[in-house]
Motif scaffolding. Structure first.
Motif, PDB file in Angstrom:
ATOM      1  N   ALA A  95       0.851  -1.443   0.025  1.00 41.38           N
ATOM      2  CA  ALA A  95      -0.106   0.530   0.265  1.00 41.38           C
ATOM      3  C   ALA A  95       0.878   1.176   0.260  1.00 41.38           C
ATOM      4  CB  ALA A  95      -1.146   0.028   1.018  1.00 41.38           C
ATOM      5  N   ASN A 142      -5.723  -4.636  12.723  1.00 42.13           N
ATOM      6  CA  ASN A 142      -5.755  -3.863  11.945  1.00 42.13           C
ATOM      7  C   ASN A 142      -4.666  -3.109  10.908  1.00 42.13           C
ATOM      8  OD1 ASN A 142      -6.762  -0.586  11.607  1.00 42.13           O
ATOM      9  ND2 ASN A 142      -7.808  -0.807  13.015  1.00 42.13           N
ATOM     10  N   LYS A 143      -4.973  -3.147   9.994  1.00 46.69           N
ATOM     11  CA  LYS A 143      -3.604  -3.068   8.594  1.00 46.69           C
ATOM     12  C   LYS A 143      -3.541  -1.324   8.634  1.00 46.69           C
ATOM     13  CE  LYS A 143      -6.196  -5.895   5.422  1.00 46.69           C
ATOM     14  NZ  LYS A 143      -5.720  -7.021   4.746  1.00 46.69           N
ATOM     15  N   GLU A 144      -5.091  -1.271   8.721  1.00 48.08           N
ATOM     16  CA  GLU A 144      -4.910   0.391   7.573  1.00 48.08           C
ATOM     17  C   GLU A 144      -4.436   0.907   9.244  1.00 48.08           C
ATOM     18  OE1 GLU A 144      -5.202   1.496   4.866  1.00 48.08           O
ATOM     19  OE2 GLU A 144      -6.936  -0.836   4.474  1.00 48.08           O
ATOM     20  N   THR A 145      -4.048   0.612  11.100  1.00 51.93           N
ATOM     21  CA  THR A 145      -4.565   2.270  11.648  1.00 51.93           C
ATOM     22  C   THR A 145      -2.343   1.381  11.533  1.00 51.93           C
ATOM     23  OG1 THR A 145      -5.730   0.972  13.130  1.00 51.93           O
ATOM     24  CG2 THR A 145      -4.074   1.806  13.791  1.00 51.93           C
ATOM     25  N   SER A 204      -0.398   3.777   8.896  1.00 54.66           N
ATOM     26  CA  SER A 204      -0.711   4.973   9.542  1.00 54.66           C
ATOM     27  C   SER A 204       0.226   5.196  10.688  1.00 54.66           C
ATOM     28  CB  SER A 204      -2.303   5.338  10.136  1.00 54.66           C
ATOM     29  OG  SER A 204      -2.148   4.899  11.756  1.00 54.66           O
TER      30      SER A 204
END
Ligand code: UDP
Length: 358
Positions: free
Chosen positions: A211, A310-313, A316
């Motif tokens: 990503a 939680n990959k998105e966290t 970030s």
């Protein structure tokens, strides 16, 4: 104290197949020797101890490995192969321990724990995993009733998997600091270290790297080839840079160049050696708050903790990793997880075990 250690029955020391137990055993031997104790190690043929551990006597045993419990069903029965390495190590260990103060077992398996009830030699068990088997957990519960001090754990969260243990003995883990060199490289690649197997969640770290349009450096034994190639095929070619399995000295040199280590456990990680190894090199760690990592990483100081899965966290946090001071990471290890600190905790635990038998 004269201490006899039994190694893991999965892979020889130095193969990487035994996971974190291999390093734990070496740190422990080194810490115990430096405190002046006598140490003998029972380990599979071809095992090697670190050079600094030459004073420990190594006894070799040949035989068939056990199957790792985390790759069987929770309710699987115990299986012991013909010419069992575990049985061989236990027999040799019990024999040598007749003249020792204590037998310290590092294998997560049924047979040595069961044997505790059937011999007068004190057998202490350093449990290296969360509950991965009903038959082992039930046995620990039974032995615990007779010998409440014979089990120690690496982290509180790991010990929570054994709720019948009311006041678990938690001893963390230890690392020989002189083996890890601090590096100041804040612009390096992203790294991931571990056995490549489903419980380690490599796919989530690859997701984050992809990503961000980066590649991920991966070090470790590929334990599950199918799993590894499935992840590789799910992302553009070259997203994963397979670096292979390296001995500690080489690993720390490469790991220290990273700007961050991602740690993505899918199981109740008992401790997470690789986290502390990264910190010792000055590399901050972003991990899922699941098991040991949640107790090792100081959120915002030595890295970041993301909610499990939680990959998105996680992503970030990679973007703000520059806020972490690398020196703080190293200092945490010096203050909390040296081989000596660890060995002192182990010795005070073993004294409790020995006293039960008096
Ligand atoms: N390791 C290593 N070389 C590598 C990759 C990993 O020596 O290239 C070692 C690492 O030092 C650590 C172990 O593999 O001690 C992994 O232990 P951890 O506690 O992180 O997980 P486990 O395999 O016990 O579940």
């Amino acid at each position: 104290m004269r201490i006899v250690l039994i190694s893991t029955p999965i892979g020889y020391l130095g193969s990487g197949k035994g996971g974190g137990v291999e390093l734990t055993l070496n740190s422990l031997v080194s810490g115990l020797l430096s405190l002046g104790h006598s140490v003998e190690v029972i380990a599979p043929k071809n095992s090697k101890l670190y050079r600094s551990n030459e004073k420990a006597k190594l006894h070799f045993v040949e035989g068939e490995d056990q199957v790792s419990w985390q790759h069987q069903n929770y309710n699987s029965p115990v299986s012991i192969p013909n010419n069992s390495l575990l049985a061989g190590m236990l027999e040799k260990g019990l024999d040598i321990a007749k003249k020792a103060d204590v037998l310290l077992n590092l294998s997560y398996d049924w047979l040595p724990i069961w044997m505790t009830l059937n011999v007068d030699i004190p057998i202490a068990h350093l449990i290296s995993m969360g509950s991965e088997s009903s038959i082992i957990s039930n046995l620990i519960s039974k032995v615990y009733k007779k010998y409440p001090y014979n089990f120690a754990f690496h982290s509180k969260t790991q010990a929570n998997d054994y709720p019948f243990i009311k006041k678990p003995i938690i001893i963390g883990n230890g690392f020989e600091l002189e083996n890890y060199i601090f590096q100041e490289s804040m612009r390096g690649p992203m790294g991931w270290v571990g056995r490549v197997a489903p419980e380690k969640g490599l796919e989530d770290a690859v997701y984050v790297a992809n990503a961000l349009g980066e590649k991920l450096n991966v070090w470790g034994v590929i334990e599950d080839e199918k799993y590894a190639s499935k992840i590789e095929q799910s992302y553009p070619p070259g997203t994963i840079d397979w670096m292979g399995f390296l001995a500690t000295d080489e690993l720390q040199k490469e790991l220290g160049k990273c700007r961050v280590l991602l740690n993505t456990p899918k199981w109740n990680e008992a401790y997470g050696n690789v986290i502390v190894e990264a910190l010792a090199c000055g590399v901050p760690v972003i991990a899922y708050k699941r098991g040991g990592p949640g107790e090792i990483i100081q959120h915002g100081k030595t890295g970041y903790l993301a909610d499990p899965d939680n990959k998105e966290t996680m992503l970030s946090y990679v973007e703000i990793i520059g806020k972490i001071k690398r020196q703080t990471c190293r200092e945490w290890v010096e203050r909390n997880a040296s081989a000596e600190i660890f060995a002192n905790k182990v010795v005070s635990w073993l004294n409790k075990v020995i006293n039960e038998y008096k």
